[in-house]
Design a protein around this motif. Sequence first.
Motif, PDB file in Angstrom:
ATOM      1  N   ALA A 313      52.363  37.024  51.653  1.00  0.00           N
ATOM      2  CA  ALA A 313      52.547  36.559  50.280  1.00  0.00           C
ATOM      3  C   ALA A 313      51.337  35.787  49.775  1.00  0.00           C
ATOM      4  O   ALA A 313      50.767  34.944  50.474  1.00  0.00           O
ATOM      5  CB  ALA A 313      53.796  35.679  50.195  1.00  0.00           C
ATOM      6  N   GLY A 314      50.949  36.081  48.532  1.00  0.00           N
ATOM      7  CA  GLY A 314      49.922  35.297  47.862  1.00  0.00           C
ATOM      8  C   GLY A 314      48.501  35.551  48.296  1.00  0.00           C
ATOM      9  O   GLY A 314      47.595  34.795  47.945  1.00  0.00           O
ATOM     10  N   VAL A 315      48.254  36.612  49.039  1.00  0.00           N
ATOM     11  CA  VAL A 315      46.883  36.936  49.457  1.00  0.00           C
ATOM     12  C   VAL A 315      46.116  37.550  48.282  1.00  0.00           C
ATOM     13  O   VAL A 315      46.674  38.302  47.480  1.00  0.00           O
ATOM     14  CB  VAL A 315      46.906  37.917  50.650  1.00  0.00           C
ATOM     15  CG1 VAL A 315      45.517  38.512  50.897  1.00  0.00           C
ATOM     16  CG2 VAL A 315      47.401  37.218  51.905  1.00  0.00           C
ATOM     17  N   GLU A 316      44.823  37.215  48.179  1.00  0.00           N
ATOM     18  CA  GLU A 316      43.989  37.784  47.120  1.00  0.00           C
ATOM     19  C   GLU A 316      42.771  38.477  47.721  1.00  0.00           C
ATOM     20  O   GLU A 316      42.014  37.878  48.480  1.00  0.00           O
ATOM     21  CB  GLU A 316      43.532  36.707  46.137  1.00  0.00           C
ATOM     22  CG  GLU A 316      42.704  37.271  44.989  1.00  0.00           C
ATOM     23  CD  GLU A 316      42.396  36.243  43.914  1.00  0.00           C
ATOM     24  OE1 GLU A 316      41.635  36.570  42.981  1.00  0.00           O
ATOM     25  OE2 GLU A 316      42.914  35.109  44.012  1.00  0.00           O
ATOM     26  N   ILE A 317      42.609  39.751  47.374  1.00  0.00           N
ATOM     27  CA  ILE A 317      41.438  40.526  47.782  1.00  0.00           C
ATOM     28  C   ILE A 317      40.633  40.795  46.518  1.00  0.00           C
ATOM     29  O   ILE A 317      41.023  41.604  45.676  1.00  0.00           O
ATOM     30  CB  ILE A 317      41.841  41.856  48.456  1.00  0.00           C
ATOM     31  CG1 ILE A 317      42.905  41.614  49.540  1.00  0.00           C
ATOM     32  CG2 ILE A 317      40.617  42.556  49.019  1.00  0.00           C
ATOM     33  CD1 ILE A 317      42.468  40.689  50.645  1.00  0.00           C
ATOM     34  N   GLN A 318      39.510  40.116  46.365  1.00  0.00           N
ATOM     35  CA  GLN A 318      38.771  40.193  45.115  1.00  0.00           C
ATOM     36  C   GLN A 318      37.911  41.464  45.027  1.00  0.00           C
ATOM     37  O   GLN A 318      37.744  42.186  46.017  1.00  0.00           O
ATOM     38  CB  GLN A 318      37.915  38.931  44.954  1.00  0.00           C
ATOM     39  CG  GLN A 318      38.760  37.668  44.832  1.00  0.00           C
ATOM     40  CD  GLN A 318      37.955  36.410  44.602  1.00  0.00           C
ATOM     41  OE1 GLN A 318      36.733  36.428  44.518  1.00  0.00           O
ATOM     42  NE2 GLN A 318      38.649  35.282  44.481  1.00  0.00           N
ATOM     43  N   LYS A 319      37.408  41.743  43.847  1.00  0.00           N
ATOM     44  CA  LYS A 319      36.668  42.974  43.580  1.00  0.00           C
ATOM     45  C   LYS A 319      35.459  43.089  44.506  1.00  0.00           C
ATOM     46  O   LYS A 319      34.692  42.139  44.669  1.00  0.00           O
ATOM     47  CB  LYS A 319      36.210  43.000  42.119  1.00  0.00           C
ATOM     48  CG  LYS A 319      35.626  44.335  41.684  1.00  0.00           C
ATOM     49  CD  LYS A 319      35.348  44.339  40.186  1.00  0.00           C
ATOM     50  CE  LYS A 319      34.812  45.696  39.740  1.00  0.00           C
ATOM     51  NZ  LYS A 319      34.572  45.739  38.281  1.00  0.00           N
ATOM     52  N   GLY A 320      35.327  44.275  45.125  1.00  0.00           N
ATOM     53  CA  GLY A 320      34.209  44.502  46.022  1.00  0.00           C
ATOM     54  C   GLY A 320      34.452  44.054  47.444  1.00  0.00           C
ATOM     55  O   GLY A 320      33.643  44.316  48.331  1.00  0.00           O
ATOM     56  N   ALA A 321      35.580  43.378  47.717  1.00  0.00           N
ATOM     57  CA  ALA A 321      35.922  42.971  49.080  1.00  0.00           C
ATOM     58  C   ALA A 321      36.612  44.133  49.789  1.00  0.00           C
ATOM     59  O   ALA A 321      37.241  44.981  49.157  1.00  0.00           O
ATOM     60  CB  ALA A 321      36.833  41.750  49.057  1.00  0.00           C
TER      61      ALA A 321
END
Length: 403
Positions: A313-321
């Motif tokens: 829950a709540g994980v963020e994978i940002q652009k380009g990762a």
Amino acid sequence: MKECIAMLLAGGQGSRLYALTQKLAKPAVPFGGKYRIIDFPLSNCVNSGIDTVGVLTQYQPLVLNEYIGSGQPWGLDRLHGGVHVLPPYQTATGSDWYKGTANAIYQNINFIDRYHPEYVLILSGDHIYKMDYSLMIEQHKKTGADCTIAVLEVPWEEASRFGIMTADENGAVVKFTEKPKEPDSNLASMGIYVFSWDKLRSYLVADEAKTTSSNDFGKDIIPAMLSDGEKLYTYAFDGYWKDVGTIDSLWDANMDLLNPGKPLDLWSDEWRIYSRTPALPPHFIDAGAKVDNSIITEGCRVFGTVENSVLFAGVEIQKGAAVDSSILMPGACVEPGAVVQYSIVAENVTVKTGAVVGKKPEDCADVDEWGVAVVGEGVTVGASSTVGPKAMIREDVKEGETV
């Protein structure tokens, strides 16, 4: 009076999980995108009709105690019975930490006696599995056993890693050997026991009086009962079971959820696994993101690439990762250009821009150099830094640093 109550051993330090258990007990370690390890034995109890559970805590109990709470998510918030957290406590004669699994039960004899049970189910808090304990208890009754031990057939080449039961054609235990060099059986003890309470009570008292005892079920109680000619039987279990007490086994168990055969089905309503995970907004996957063969839990935001992974829950994978073959626990964030592969990333970790965590097995010149990388809770992995395979990260990694 309760026919059977369960005692769940959840006080272990989990030292083989290293950075993941620095701040919490092993049964509280997150699993499968939504759960914690302790959800499995608690859910098994409820699904098996056992409504009274004592949870024996000791090491770093704060998160675990808070998570269990009143037991409501598992239907264990009851006036008579329910779930009870049982830490070590002081008595008129002094106080002591739980010295072993048997001693932990011995120190809670008064709790068990309150319910006058015929049978006591002893469970471990670090296994992932679904099991109907009522079937095991029913067999215990039919055989008239003093103790019934759940066993699982393991590959012969792995038998030396387990406590091994040798049984006759009726399932009666004739021999028990702890981690034998040359095993004569491949029936491994799962650390799940049903005891007739009166019999177990007497052995616990006798064991406590022995100054040389290690106060352990596998090392002391079971061998003593076998030596005295008590009736011990095996209960054969053939479902999915995984001891997740090591980094590799925890990683394997999470990856098993992604296998096409789904050896452990978390989506079945027939035997649900309950948890206290708070409700979050639905996950969001950006139009430019790529997600393949992964579990994405509520509250996640994915703008980059995720493959063969479990996102809590709540994980963020940002652009380009990019994330591959990894487990990211609640609140983790992977910034643009960062790569996480073949890793376990604990809660609230930030992997900064351009950092690389872990390595693919095929990219290691020597297979012995490869292993799952682990980043502990709350750590920041600095921009453009490198965390190698097998790394065990407990403190922040500086920008550009290689560890």
